[in-house]
Design an enzyme around this catalytic site. Sequence first.
Site, PDB file in Angstrom:
ATOM      1  N   ASN A  38       9.476   4.549   3.723  1.00 47.26           N
ATOM      2  CA  ASN A  38       9.169   4.157   4.935  1.00 47.26           C
ATOM      3  C   ASN A  38      10.409   3.836   5.585  1.00 47.26           C
ATOM      4  O   ASN A  38      11.152   3.038   4.830  1.00 47.26           O
ATOM      5  CB  ASN A  38       7.893   2.999   4.827  1.00 47.26           C
ATOM      6  CG  ASN A  38       6.539   3.378   4.337  1.00 47.26           C
ATOM      7  OD1 ASN A  38       5.917   4.083   5.485  1.00 47.26           O
ATOM      8  ND2 ASN A  38       6.290   3.391   2.989  1.00 47.26           N
ATOM      9  N   CYS A  74       4.628   9.826   0.562  1.00 42.80           N
ATOM     10  CA  CYS A  74       3.509  10.763   0.387  1.00 42.80           C
ATOM     11  C   CYS A  74       3.627  11.434  -0.852  1.00 42.80           C
ATOM     12  O   CYS A  74       4.529  12.344  -0.655  1.00 42.80           O
ATOM     13  CB  CYS A  74       3.254  11.332   1.517  1.00 42.80           C
ATOM     14  SG  CYS A  74       1.848  12.410   1.403  1.00 42.80           S
ATOM     15  N   HIS A 130       8.906   7.185   8.767  1.00 42.74           N
ATOM     16  CA  HIS A 130       9.615   7.157   7.466  1.00 42.74           C
ATOM     17  C   HIS A 130      10.994   7.667   7.842  1.00 42.74           C
ATOM     18  O   HIS A 130      11.477   8.221   8.731  1.00 42.74           O
ATOM     19  CB  HIS A 130       9.016   8.212   6.578  1.00 42.74           C
ATOM     20  CG  HIS A 130       7.599   7.916   5.817  1.00 42.74           C
ATOM     21  ND1 HIS A 130       7.469   7.495   4.636  1.00 42.74           N
ATOM     22  CD2 HIS A 130       6.333   7.505   6.336  1.00 42.74           C
ATOM     23  CE1 HIS A 130       6.562   6.920   4.345  1.00 42.74           C
ATOM     24  NE2 HIS A 130       5.598   6.868   5.369  1.00 42.74           N
ATOM     25  N   ARG A 172       0.710  -1.090   0.083  1.00 43.19           N
ATOM     26  CA  ARG A 172       0.055   0.091   0.027  1.00 43.19           C
ATOM     27  C   ARG A 172       1.102   1.238   0.007  1.00 43.19           C
ATOM     28  O   ARG A 172       1.092   1.801  -0.957  1.00 43.19           O
ATOM     29  CB  ARG A 172      -0.846  -0.081   1.438  1.00 43.19           C
ATOM     30  CG  ARG A 172      -2.230   0.610   1.157  1.00 43.19           C
ATOM     31  CD  ARG A 172      -2.026   2.163   1.244  1.00 43.19           C
ATOM     32  NE  ARG A 172      -1.613   2.621   2.436  1.00 43.19           N
ATOM     33  CZ  ARG A 172      -1.201   4.023   2.547  1.00 43.19           C
ATOM     34  NH1 ARG A 172      -1.364   4.857   1.336  1.00 43.19           N
ATOM     35  NH2 ARG A 172      -1.157   4.572   3.879  1.00 43.19           N
ATOM     36  N   ASP A 173       1.249   1.735   1.139  1.00 44.32           N
ATOM     37  CA  ASP A 173       2.277   2.796   1.207  1.00 44.32           C
ATOM     38  C   ASP A 173       3.475   2.715   0.315  1.00 44.32           C
ATOM     39  O   ASP A 173       3.863   3.447  -0.286  1.00 44.32           O
ATOM     40  CB  ASP A 173       2.516   3.254   2.741  1.00 44.32           C
ATOM     41  CG  ASP A 173       3.004   4.472   2.981  1.00 44.32           C
ATOM     42  OD1 ASP A 173       3.024   5.308   2.102  1.00 44.32           O
ATOM     43  OD2 ASP A 173       3.276   4.893   4.360  1.00 44.32           O
ATOM     44  N   HIS A 220       4.101   4.733  12.746  1.00 43.79           N
ATOM     45  CA  HIS A 220       4.417   4.410  11.290  1.00 43.79           C
ATOM     46  C   HIS A 220       5.410   5.683  10.855  1.00 43.79           C
ATOM     47  O   HIS A 220       5.317   6.873  10.869  1.00 43.79           O
ATOM     48  CB  HIS A 220       3.099   5.091  10.658  1.00 43.79           C
ATOM     49  CG  HIS A 220       3.094   4.880   9.112  1.00 43.79           C
ATOM     50  ND1 HIS A 220       2.720   3.978   8.195  1.00 43.79           N
ATOM     51  CD2 HIS A 220       3.645   5.924   8.249  1.00 43.79           C
ATOM     52  CE1 HIS A 220       2.924   4.259   6.942  1.00 43.79           C
ATOM     53  NE2 HIS A 220       3.313   5.361   7.048  1.00 43.79           N
TER      54      HIS A 220
END
Length: 311
Positions: free
Chosen positions: A248, A239, A208, A13-14, A206
């Site tokens: 990430n 993002c 990065h 996903r990310d 979460h």
Amino acid sequence: MGKKITMTEVVSRDGLQIEPNFIETEYKISLIKRLMDAGVKRFEVTSFVHPKYVPQMSDAEEVMRGLRDRPDDVTFCTLALNEKGVERAISAGTDEINFTFSLSETHNGKNSRRSVSESLENIKSLVKRADEVNIPVNVGIATGFGCPFEGIYSPDRLIPVVTQLTDWGITSILLADTTGMAHPNQVKQTCQLIIEQFPGVRLQLHLHNTRGMGAANVVAGIEAGVTQFDSSLAGIGGCPFAPGASGNICTEDIVHMLHLMGYETNMNIDKLLLISRNLEEKLGKSLPGQLMKAGKSTDLHSKEWQAVTSK
Ligand code: ZN
């Protein structure tokens, strides 16, 4: 026995969402299957968002369908942003739903064209729907430590928002350093504050690695009492709505570090490395993960080892 740390794998996903070329559905399914085989128990699998905005996630239903026969001890979270997304996630058989908003008015506006309070109201109604069908939710607070438009925040800025979320019955929070601005002291102080003030909240981080502080921030989070972290295989992702944002924290790098430190993750590093190198091949470019380049600390080289010098 070491302390248990749970990693949620967000590569599909990310990680993949900003890849410019569409990764075929079969590859995404196989990636997740191989990661399950490597010991991953929690995933953020995909997002149910408009295919026009995030074309990479346009196969969300197909990916979920391809993974229907998963083991009971594996949890699939999926991301939804509106009612339609929630209904799609429910129909697709998601185990948990992630909602997200940004603590930064500027970032939130760019991301969703809403004010923070409008986003929170939206989340409140979406959570209600998930509750009706007994699907647990996680609420992500993006740019929870600072953003490139409004700078680094004081931890106090989170308190009213977390209070509001817990008043609505939300007990699982994903605190995100979306743009990799947080430093270890800040992470530790912020997590300690949340854990102290909201003992009923399951706090997940979460992070990065935008500025190289990702691994240090994991350790800082653990020192504050956090045991759950999101990460992406090979350290990919970022993002699209924040300048300079990058990957990430890298699953295999973090898992390698945690194992050396005596923590348990249930994951097999060698398998993760194989999958990571395969992903690098698939994407056709060098990926941020460092373990895939350097090998494990326990991999010893013979004395005859020489650097390969290019001419
Ligand atoms: Zn992220």
